[in-house]
Design a protein around this motif. Sequence first.
Motif, PDB file in Angstrom:
ATOM      1  N   ASN A 192     -55.615  48.121 -29.650  1.00  0.00           N
ATOM      2  CA  ASN A 192     -55.769  49.125 -30.697  1.00  0.00           C
ATOM      3  C   ASN A 192     -54.633  50.145 -30.648  1.00  0.00           C
ATOM      4  OD1 ASN A 192     -58.663  48.425 -29.420  1.00  0.00           O
ATOM      5  ND2 ASN A 192     -58.812  48.517 -31.637  1.00  0.00           N
ATOM      6  N   PRO A 193     -54.176  50.624 -31.797  1.00  0.00           N
ATOM      7  CA  PRO A 193     -53.069  51.598 -31.821  1.00  0.00           C
ATOM      8  C   PRO A 193     -53.314  52.804 -30.923  1.00  0.00           C
ATOM      9  CG  PRO A 193     -53.563  50.833 -34.039  1.00  0.00           C
ATOM     10  CD  PRO A 193     -54.624  50.257 -33.149  1.00  0.00           C
ATOM     11  N   GLU A 194     -54.554  53.263 -30.880  1.00  0.00           N
ATOM     12  CA  GLU A 194     -54.873  54.444 -30.076  1.00  0.00           C
ATOM     13  C   GLU A 194     -54.500  54.229 -28.610  1.00  0.00           C
ATOM     14  OE1 GLU A 194     -58.694  57.339 -28.974  1.00  0.00           O
ATOM     15  OE2 GLU A 194     -59.002  55.261 -29.583  1.00  0.00           O
ATOM     16  N   ALA A 195     -54.701  52.995 -28.112  1.00  0.00           N
ATOM     17  CA  ALA A 195     -54.400  52.704 -26.707  1.00  0.00           C
ATOM     18  C   ALA A 195     -52.898  52.712 -26.447  1.00  0.00           C
ATOM     19  CB  ALA A 195     -54.996  51.349 -26.317  1.00  0.00           C
ATOM     20  N   VAL A 196     -52.106  52.270 -27.423  1.00  0.00           N
ATOM     21  CA  VAL A 196     -50.647  52.304 -27.281  1.00  0.00           C
ATOM     22  C   VAL A 196     -50.171  53.751 -27.176  1.00  0.00           C
ATOM     23  CG1 VAL A 196     -48.448  51.642 -28.328  1.00  0.00           C
ATOM     24  CG2 VAL A 196     -50.443  50.157 -28.586  1.00  0.00           C
ATOM     25  N   VAL A 197     -50.682  54.593 -28.055  1.00  0.00           N
ATOM     26  CA  VAL A 197     -50.307  56.011 -28.058  1.00  0.00           C
ATOM     27  C   VAL A 197     -50.781  56.688 -26.775  1.00  0.00           C
ATOM     28  CG1 VAL A 197     -50.610  58.207 -29.281  1.00  0.00           C
ATOM     29  CG2 VAL A 197     -50.304  56.073 -30.579  1.00  0.00           C
ATOM     30  N   TRP A 198     -51.990  56.343 -26.334  1.00  0.00           N
ATOM     31  CA  TRP A 198     -52.523  56.926 -25.093  1.00  0.00           C
ATOM     32  C   TRP A 198     -51.641  56.559 -23.898  1.00  0.00           C
ATOM     33  CZ3 TRP A 198     -54.409  54.556 -20.599  1.00  0.00           C
ATOM     34  CH2 TRP A 198     -55.039  55.404 -19.688  1.00  0.00           C
ATOM     35  N   GLY A 199     -51.182  55.318 -23.834  1.00  0.00           N
ATOM     36  CA  GLY A 199     -50.298  54.907 -22.755  1.00  0.00           C
ATOM     37  C   GLY A 199     -49.013  55.722 -22.747  1.00  0.00           C
ATOM     38  N   GLY A 219     -65.411  40.991 -52.946  1.00  0.00           N
ATOM     39  CA  GLY A 219     -64.079  40.540 -53.328  1.00  0.00           C
ATOM     40  C   GLY A 219     -62.977  40.971 -52.386  1.00  0.00           C
ATOM     41  N   HIS A 220     -63.282  41.818 -51.397  1.00  0.00           N
ATOM     42  CA  HIS A 220     -62.276  42.272 -50.439  1.00  0.00           C
ATOM     43  C   HIS A 220     -62.314  41.392 -49.186  1.00  0.00           C
ATOM     44  CE1 HIS A 220     -61.470  46.024 -52.633  1.00  0.00           C
ATOM     45  NE2 HIS A 220     -62.775  46.091 -52.838  1.00  0.00           N
ATOM     46  N   LEU A 221     -61.154  41.054 -48.664  1.00  0.00           N
ATOM     47  CA  LEU A 221     -61.062  40.375 -47.379  1.00  0.00           C
ATOM     48  C   LEU A 221     -60.772  41.428 -46.311  1.00  0.00           C
ATOM     49  CD1 LEU A 221     -58.997  37.179 -48.251  1.00  0.00           C
ATOM     50  CD2 LEU A 221     -61.458  37.372 -47.881  1.00  0.00           C
ATOM     51  N   ILE A 222     -61.675  41.535 -45.335  1.00  0.00           N
ATOM     52  CA  ILE A 222     -61.605  42.622 -44.349  1.00  0.00           C
ATOM     53  C   ILE A 222     -61.472  42.030 -42.949  1.00  0.00           C
ATOM     54  CG2 ILE A 222     -62.811  44.628 -43.388  1.00  0.00           C
ATOM     55  CD1 ILE A 222     -64.349  44.726 -46.118  1.00  0.00           C
ATOM     56  N   GLY A 223     -60.459  42.459 -42.238  1.00  0.00           N
ATOM     57  CA  GLY A 223     -60.273  42.041 -40.850  1.00  0.00           C
ATOM     58  C   GLY A 223     -61.021  42.976 -39.909  1.00  0.00           C
ATOM     59  N   PRO A 224     -61.863  42.439 -39.026  1.00  0.00           N
ATOM     60  CA  PRO A 224     -62.648  43.295 -38.121  1.00  0.00           C
ATOM     61  C   PRO A 224     -61.786  44.212 -37.266  1.00  0.00           C
ATOM     62  CG  PRO A 224     -63.375  41.008 -37.979  1.00  0.00           C
ATOM     63  CD  PRO A 224     -62.141  41.015 -38.806  1.00  0.00           C
ATOM     64  N   PHE A 225     -60.618  43.736 -36.841  1.00  0.00           N
ATOM     65  CA  PHE A 225     -59.782  44.523 -35.933  1.00  0.00           C
ATOM     66  C   PHE A 225     -59.351  45.835 -36.572  1.00  0.00           C
ATOM     67  CE2 PHE A 225     -55.448  45.408 -34.215  1.00  0.00           C
ATOM     68  CZ  PHE A 225     -55.848  45.797 -32.949  1.00  0.00           C
ATOM     69  N   GLU A 226     -59.061  45.811 -37.877  1.00  0.00           N
ATOM     70  CA  GLU A 226     -58.658  47.024 -38.587  1.00  0.00           C
ATOM     71  C   GLU A 226     -59.767  48.070 -38.552  1.00  0.00           C
ATOM     72  OE1 GLU A 226     -57.101  48.341 -43.071  1.00  0.00           O
ATOM     73  OE2 GLU A 226     -58.104  46.415 -42.756  1.00  0.00           O
ATOM     74  N   VAL A 227     -60.989  47.624 -38.775  1.00  0.00           N
ATOM     75  CA  VAL A 227     -62.127  48.550 -38.773  1.00  0.00           C
ATOM     76  C   VAL A 227     -62.393  49.064 -37.361  1.00  0.00           C
ATOM     77  CG1 VAL A 227     -64.567  48.824 -39.400  1.00  0.00           C
ATOM     78  CG2 VAL A 227     -63.093  47.287 -40.745  1.00  0.00           C
ATOM     79  N   GLU A 228     -62.343  48.163 -36.380  1.00  0.00           N
ATOM     80  CA  GLU A 228     -62.574  48.567 -34.985  1.00  0.00           C
ATOM     81  C   GLU A 228     -61.542  49.598 -34.529  1.00  0.00           C
ATOM     82  OE1 GLU A 228     -64.351  44.140 -33.820  1.00  0.00           O
ATOM     83  OE2 GLU A 228     -62.351  44.742 -33.201  1.00  0.00           O
ATOM     84  N   SER A 229     -60.288  49.386 -34.903  1.00  0.00           N
ATOM     85  CA  SER A 229     -59.226  50.315 -34.508  1.00  0.00           C
ATOM     86  C   SER A 229     -59.443  51.694 -35.113  1.00  0.00           C
ATOM     87  CB  SER A 229     -57.862  49.766 -34.927  1.00  0.00           C
ATOM     88  OG  SER A 229     -57.558  48.590 -34.230  1.00  0.00           O
ATOM     89  N   ALA A 230     -59.872  51.722 -36.373  1.00  0.00           N
ATOM     90  CA  ALA A 230     -60.130  53.007 -37.025  1.00  0.00           C
ATOM     91  C   ALA A 230     -61.293  53.742 -36.348  1.00  0.00           C
ATOM     92  CB  ALA A 230     -60.437  52.789 -38.505  1.00  0.00           C
ATOM     93  N   LEU A 231     -62.357  53.024 -36.027  1.00  0.00           N
ATOM     94  CA  LEU A 231     -63.502  53.652 -35.355  1.00  0.00           C
ATOM     95  C   LEU A 231     -63.111  54.204 -33.991  1.00  0.00           C
ATOM     96  CD1 LEU A 231     -66.303  51.064 -36.232  1.00  0.00           C
ATOM     97  CD2 LEU A 231     -66.190  53.447 -37.012  1.00  0.00           C
ATOM     98  N   MET A 232     -62.227  53.506 -33.281  1.00  0.00           N
ATOM     99  CA  MET A 232     -61.821  53.955 -31.954  1.00  0.00           C
ATOM    100  C   MET A 232     -60.977  55.226 -31.982  1.00  0.00           C
ATOM    101  SD  MET A 232     -61.098  50.663 -29.563  1.00  0.00           S
ATOM    102  CE  MET A 232     -60.494  51.796 -28.309  1.00  0.00           C
TER     103      MET A 232
END
Length: 590
Positions: A348-355, A479-492
């Motif tokens: 997740n992006p947050e983990a990259v920034v945290w590192g 009608g939307h295609l949603i990737g779980p990783f995008e949602v998980e990253s936002a929640l984190m």
Amino acid sequence: MADSILKKSNQNFTANLDDYRRCYRDFDWSRPNGPSPKGLTGNDLNKSGLNICYEAIDCHLLADTADKTAIRWISKDTQIIDFTYRDLSEQTSRFASVLSKLELKKGARVFSLAGRLPELYIAALGTLKAGCVFTPLFSAFGPEPIRSRMEIGQANVLLTTKSLYRKKIKQWWRELPDLQAVLIIDGKIEDESDCYHLSALMQNADPLFPCVATQAEDMALLHFTSGTTGRPKGVIHVHQAIHHHMLSAYYALDLKPSDTYWCTADPGWVTGTTYGIIAPLCLGVTMLIDEAEFDVERWYRLLQQQKVTNWYTAPTAIRMLMKAGDEIPQQYDLSSLRFIASVGEPLNPEAVVWGNKTFGIPFHDNWWQTETGGIMIANFASQAIKPGSMGLPLPGIQAAIVEHNREGQLETISAPMQVGELAIKPGWPSMFRGYLHQEKKYQSCFEAGWYLSGDLAMRDNDGYFWFVGRKDDLIKSSGHLIGPFEVESALMEHEAVAEAGVIGKPDPVAGEIVKAFVALKPGIQPDESLLKSLLGFARKRLGAAVAPKEIVFRSNLPKTRSGKIMRRLLKARELGLPEGDISTLESDEQ
């Protein structure tokens, strides 16, 4: 999309892959710009062939690394045992000699079932030295997944401990027609024929047993991977894979002979074998092995005391370190770290920034699979990192985003940030050579000159790849295609969230709605106010069409032993469906 960030170069070093564009453009597997196997031809063995153990261990005897520490093993009670490359050469020869005295022939299958003990690492390399095939199993497996893998893999020898033998093996191993012997690491099993104390056998074995002249296409490793249904698949890798093992560790992990390297992966997982045993030794580094399980303060203490320079770990571990807070790492001197990387699932992006904030350098995510045998796409030491991206293809790897057109033909997608299946052009050395006894399944992985990974991804204008999800995980909502990783990253990104897992839940109107399962950081209690806060936060970050419609709090999320959140298991439990193969599941709270 997250902004690019550049590494803070407070270390005085030059990246192994200092000019990515030039190296990628000019790369040729026959003349790689980096380390390559020496091969058995013309060395002191006076044999021809290619053998992984020779490249990892024995070739160092002809160099000034012979008496350098190859492995530093740290026990649960912090006892330290060092093994030089010369030590490992002798010990692996003894193990190969043991297999020979047991009358195992070239190609015989040796399985291991043990924790991170020195004998496991010696056995892995000694098996390859003997020309046999090595298969690691997780020591936390129960009897049934152990037995099924040994049956499928036609195991000839099992290496294990007294405790694991008594709990998981003793009752049934003689029922396996191909299993000839069990080697016990830590003692003798009384009144059990064909059940041997390894130490006694090693004492009487040949310390100069020569490396068997295996060929490039001889089977070397058999790794098991679980699917959503059916029995585990045995993934076949050959000695030729060593070409990519070495180059990928050099390019993607930036390993140098002067490094102290720590890969936290268990050898039961392909990462723990490829980058936790083989590749770093080929490059002549000193490798740290910690017997103990994850512990926040122990990990920080080891990073400080052992002056670890390169650290390769999993997103789950990173999230657990983040969960423990920022005060603990401030108590340690972690300045020796110069390159840190993550693998197992998208970071997740947050983990990259945290590192970047915590260590002064960001975590470098990379992508590969058991089937690819090595890293295919990575964030390199010399390149900018886009948090959340998998990075760029390694030199020698041609990757693309593909889809089937209206006529059913496979074609590549050229438009940026369009979702399709991630595909790799076959021919790299560590590509798997088959699924054991499942040739039809293997052939189904290839189409129109591409290996189809089963992962959905996108590629941006700069050539960086972005993970979307497994094909089966993709959520189709109104009608939307949603990737779980995008949602998980936002929640984190919410201050209360430690982990998140997202699934599609059937809905009569939308087709599917997004449902999220969330584990909170320590000390935070779930309540209605927090639930509303999270729902509003997600809608603001993602928009109403993509944000979860339902959020459920969980103490823990189901994960594999390699750290991947098992979305399919969340979905099966939500919908009351069969759970499929859960042999790789870590314990989780229901």
